[in-house]
Structures are given as structure tokens and as C-alpha cells.
Design an enzyme around this catalytic site. Structure first.
Site, PDB file in Angstrom:
ATOM      1  N   GLY A 259       0.819  -1.204   0.000  1.00  0.00           N
ATOM      2  CA  GLY A 259       0.000   0.000   0.000  1.00  0.00           C
ATOM      3  C   GLY A 259       0.848   1.246   0.000  1.00  0.00           C
ATOM      4  N   CYS A 266      -0.604   4.594  16.574  1.00  0.00           N
ATOM      5  CA  CYS A 266       0.242   3.594  17.231  1.00  0.00           C
ATOM      6  C   CYS A 266       1.558   3.320  16.515  1.00  0.00           C
ATOM      7  CB  CYS A 266      -0.537   2.289  17.394  1.00  0.00           C
ATOM      8  SG  CYS A 266      -1.936   2.406  18.535  1.00  0.00           S
TER       9      CYS A 266
END
Length: 453
Positions: A259, A266
Site C-alpha cells: 500500500g 500507534c
């Protein structure tokens, strides 16, 4: 049991609500009066599927309360969770000032024995600092109250946090006494009835486990993006490669989808913090440094494809974006790749039209009026030179490509999440660019002409 949760952000609100859901008496505490007033009215500060209904249900049942008073919230509680933010400092280290301020406040108000639990993601050694703050506050009061400190890192995926909490893969708890272990065992008993494991360990190991888990997942993402980029150069299909390696049980199929980089609250923060923690202790995390470097570069890959396709001539072009949040089923814009892509497009003279099912209100805090916010995914496409798919929301997976083609000025799609089939896009007449697969069609004339100059 009576539970207090300090902090009503993502982790704190989910934690408190889920404990209330299994019948416990929970008070969530926050210094933000407006946020507390909104929560009392059922208005949540975050988007998480199913959470709003669960909050309303437990408030109505009087199992879930909200207050700005720390003293009121922790009075006679068995367990107090610290779930406030640990934002990264300029050097990448986790800022513990909010965690330690809460610990100090608890020490100033606690009335009986309790287990004080760090739920926030914190570096190894934080529990010792929390213990010191509590001890000093109690000594200042002249109060002889026993307490234990524990570490209970969260492993919640945004968009699936409720299931993750109620049906956990594992519950990790760091303790330093049998009494604390007994309290935490009782606390989590309702979640263990279906065989979900609770793993007790020493506190430093529990603190490290959270960072190690997120860093491992971030490593898988960056590794696969690196492989995807090489596949594109060499003429391999990363989707085939992904299936080939994912069938190996030692590797597995999760977190190996190529991607445009990871984002959120996080992974970026935790990778930076672990690198910094290592450096402070004389060790260099070479793998994680590469993970971070690859991820930052990957956020620009889609823009680079746009620039190449149009031969660098981007001034005055309109670009449509589908998706703003860093992942589906959340409105979280922190470290979102969309922000990097939009910044690059605007800097090169593009106008940008965007649509996201839930993240537009949150995105406005970062983007202001620099982009046009569309009412739906198709409005964003009107007279656009290209469509960029940035977040893989389900509603983007199977749109009417006939409508898409008619609305776009040019039938060009840049797919940052590989949700469409390249061959199908080619048959439909789209110039289609994705991640890790070499473009199968000819570049448009404008791009070819540009290369000759």
C-alpha cells in the site's frame, strides 16, 4: 468491581465501556469538561463501530459514569487505569508528562488499596516512575495506603476495537506481587470464560511486549511495500508474490498487503519510541530505522505515480481523493498518508477534492479550507483529471465504473490500496496505476512527450 479509567481518548473510552459491558461499575475521568459533557449526552469524541450504542446502553444501566473529578472517580476503586496520551517528542521519545501527572493525582486522592495500571503505551521503566510519583504523593499527604502498579498494554485495532477487547487474542499483564495478580485475574475473569489467554509476566517485559508487537507489524508492512516497489521495477506481480509467501504458515497472510504506508496513532509513534529507547541505552535498532524510512518514502509513492503519468505537468489539474483516514472504519487522521499526498499535490498547483465516509470533520482540523470536501464519493470526481484511492473503505470497492468514467475529465485511477483488478480496469478503458504491479498500458502522450524534453 469498581474501576476508574483516566483518559477518555480511544483506549480509555473503549476500555471503560467494555468493562461496563460485562457488569462492572466504571467511572471514566477526563480534564476536558466539554468532552465529559458530550459523553454524558452520548456524543463521542471518536468514531468506532458499535461504541456509541454500547456507551449509551451502559450509561442508561448506570454502570458507566463520566466525570472531571479525579478524586470522585478513583474513590474506593479496585483498579485505576491510566489511559492518557503519550505523544512523541521532537526526538521521537514518548512524552510521559500526562501519565506521571495522573499518577501523582491518584496518589493525592486515593483512599484505599488499589492496583494502578498503565494502559497507555509507555516505554520500559515507566511503571517504576509511576510508582515513584504515587509514593511521593502519598508521603506528602502522610497517608499510609498500600498500592500496586501493573502494566496492561492494549492491543486494539481501530475499527475492530470492541471485538478485540471482548474477544482478545491474549491479555498481557505485568505485575510485581501476588496480590496484584489476584486482582487482575478477577478483573479479567469475564473475558477468560471462552478460553482467551491471560499472560502474566514481569512489568518491564509487559511494557516491551506492546512496543515489540506494533514494531513487528510495522516491519511486515514496510517489508511488503519494499518488495512491491521492487516487483514493479522487475515486472513481477506483488499480489501473486503476496499469495505465494502468505501460504507459508511461518509468514501468514496478515499485514502483507502492499500500500502507501502505515499511519495512525500507534505504529509511527511506537516505532519512533522504541528506536529512541534503544538509543538512550546504547543500542541501535537498525531494522526499525529502515522500517521507518521505507514507510515515510512509501507515503509519496502514489504522488510520484501521478507526477510521472502527467509528465510533471500538474499545475491547474484537479485531483479527486477517495479516503482520508489512515485506515477504514475510523476517523483517525494521525500520520495518515492522505495528508502527505494532499500536501504534495497542493504544492504542485493542483486543486484537490476529497471524500471520506466519516473522517471529513477530523480532516478539517489538519486541512482547513485547502481542499474541497465532497458530499459523496461521486461528487468528488466531477471534472477531475484523476482519482486517487487512498483508504480502502468498503463502499469504494465496487463503484459504478461507468459513472466514474463519465464524471472524470480523464479516465485515470491511481489505486493506493490495490482494490481493483488491473485487467478489468484496462478493459474498461482506464489508465490504472496500483502498487507493486508494472503499468500494463501505454503512458499517455503528455507523459511521453515530457520525457523527451
Amino acid at each position: 468491581m469498581k474501576i476508574a479509567v483516566v483518559g477518555t481518548g480511544y483506549v480509555g473510552l473503549v476500555t471503560g465501556t467494555c468493562f461496563a459491558e460485562v457488569g462492572m461499575n466504571v467511572t471514566c475521568i477526563d480534564i476536558d469538561q466539554k468532552k465529559i459533557d458530550n459523553l454524558k449526552q452520548g456524543i463521542l469524541p471518536i468514531y468506532e463501530p458499535g461504541l456509541e450504542e454500547m456507551v449509551t446502553r451502559n450509561v442508561t444501566a448506570n454502570r458507566l459514569q463520566f466525570t472531571t473529578s479525579l478524586g470522585e472517580g478513583i474513590k474506593d476503586c479496585d483498579v485505576a487505569f491510566i489511559a492518557v496520551g503519550t505523544p512523541p517528542g521532537e526526538d521521537g521519545s514518548a512524552d510521559l508528562k500526562y501519565v506521571l501527572a495522573v499518577a501523582r493525582g491518584i496518589g493525592e486522592h486515593m483512599t484505599s488499596y488499589g492496583v494502578i495500571v498503565t494502559k497507555s503505551t509507555v516505554p520500559v521503566g515507566t511503571a517504576a516512575k509511576v510508582h515513584r510519583e504515587l509514593t511521593q504523593a502519598l508521603e506528602k499527604r502522610g497517608a499510609n495506603i498500600e498500592f500496586d502498579v501493573a502494566s496492561n498494554p492494549e492491543f486494539l485495532k481501530e475499527g475492530a476495537a470492541i471485538d478485540d477487547f471482548l474477544k482478545p487474542d491474549r491479555i498481557v499483564v505485568g505485575v510485581s506481587s501476588e496480590r496484584a495478580e489476584e486482582v487482575m485475574s478477577k478483573l479479567y475473569k469475564p473475558f477468560l470464560l471462552n478460553g482467551h489467554p491471560i499472560i502474566f509476566m514481569d512489568i518491564p517485559s509487559a511494557e516491551m511486549t506492546k512496543y515489540a508487537a506494533n514494531s513487528m507489524l510495522a516491519t511486515k508492512i514496510s517489508f511488503m511495500n519494499d518488495i512491491a516497489n521492487l516487483c514493479e521495477i522487475m515486472g513481477a506481480d506483488v499480489n501473486m508474490v503476496r499469495k505465494g509467501i502468505g501460504s507459508d504458515a511461518r509468514i501468514g497472510t496478515k499485514f502483507i498487503y502492499p500500500g502507501i504506508g502505515y499511519g495512525g496513532s500507534c505504529f509511527p509513534k511506537d516505532v519512533k519510541a522504541l528506536i529512541k529507547t534503544a538509543a538512550e541505552n546504547g543500542y541501535q535498532m537498525q531494522v526499525l530505522q529502515a522500517v521507518e524510512s521505507v514507510n515515510e518514502a512509501q507515503k509519496e509513492v502514489l504522488f510520484d505515480k501521478v507526477k510521472k503519468h502527467f509528465g510533471g505537468e500538474l499545475e491547474g489539474r484537479k485531483i479527486a481523493l477517495w479516503g482520508l483516514s489512515f485506515k477504514p472504519k475510523t476517523d483517525d487522521m494521525r500520520e495518515a498518508p492522505s495528508l502527505v499526498i494532499i500536501e504534495k499535490l497542493l504544492a504542485h498547483g493542483c486543486t484537490v477534492s476529497v471524500y471520506d465516509p466519516v473522517a471529513i470533520p477530523e480532516a478539517k482540523h489538519s486541512l482547513g479550507d485547502t481542499v474541497k470536501y465532497a458530499k459523496d464519493q461521486f461528487e468528488a470526481l466531477v471534472d477531475a483529471d484523476a482519482l486517487l484511492v487512498v483508504t480502502e473503505w468498503p463502499e469504494f470497492r465496487s463503484p459504478s465504473f461507468e459513472v466514474v468514467g463519465k464524471l472524470l475529465k480523464q479516465k485515470v485511477i491511481f489505486d493506493g490500496r490495490n482494490i481493483y483488478d488491473p485487467q478489468e480496469m484496462k478493459e474498461l478503458g482506464f489508465a490504472y496505476h496500483c502498487i507493486g504491479i508494472r503499468t500494463a498500458h501505454k503512458e499517455p502522450a503528455i507523459a511521453a512527450a515530457s520525457h523527451k524534453l
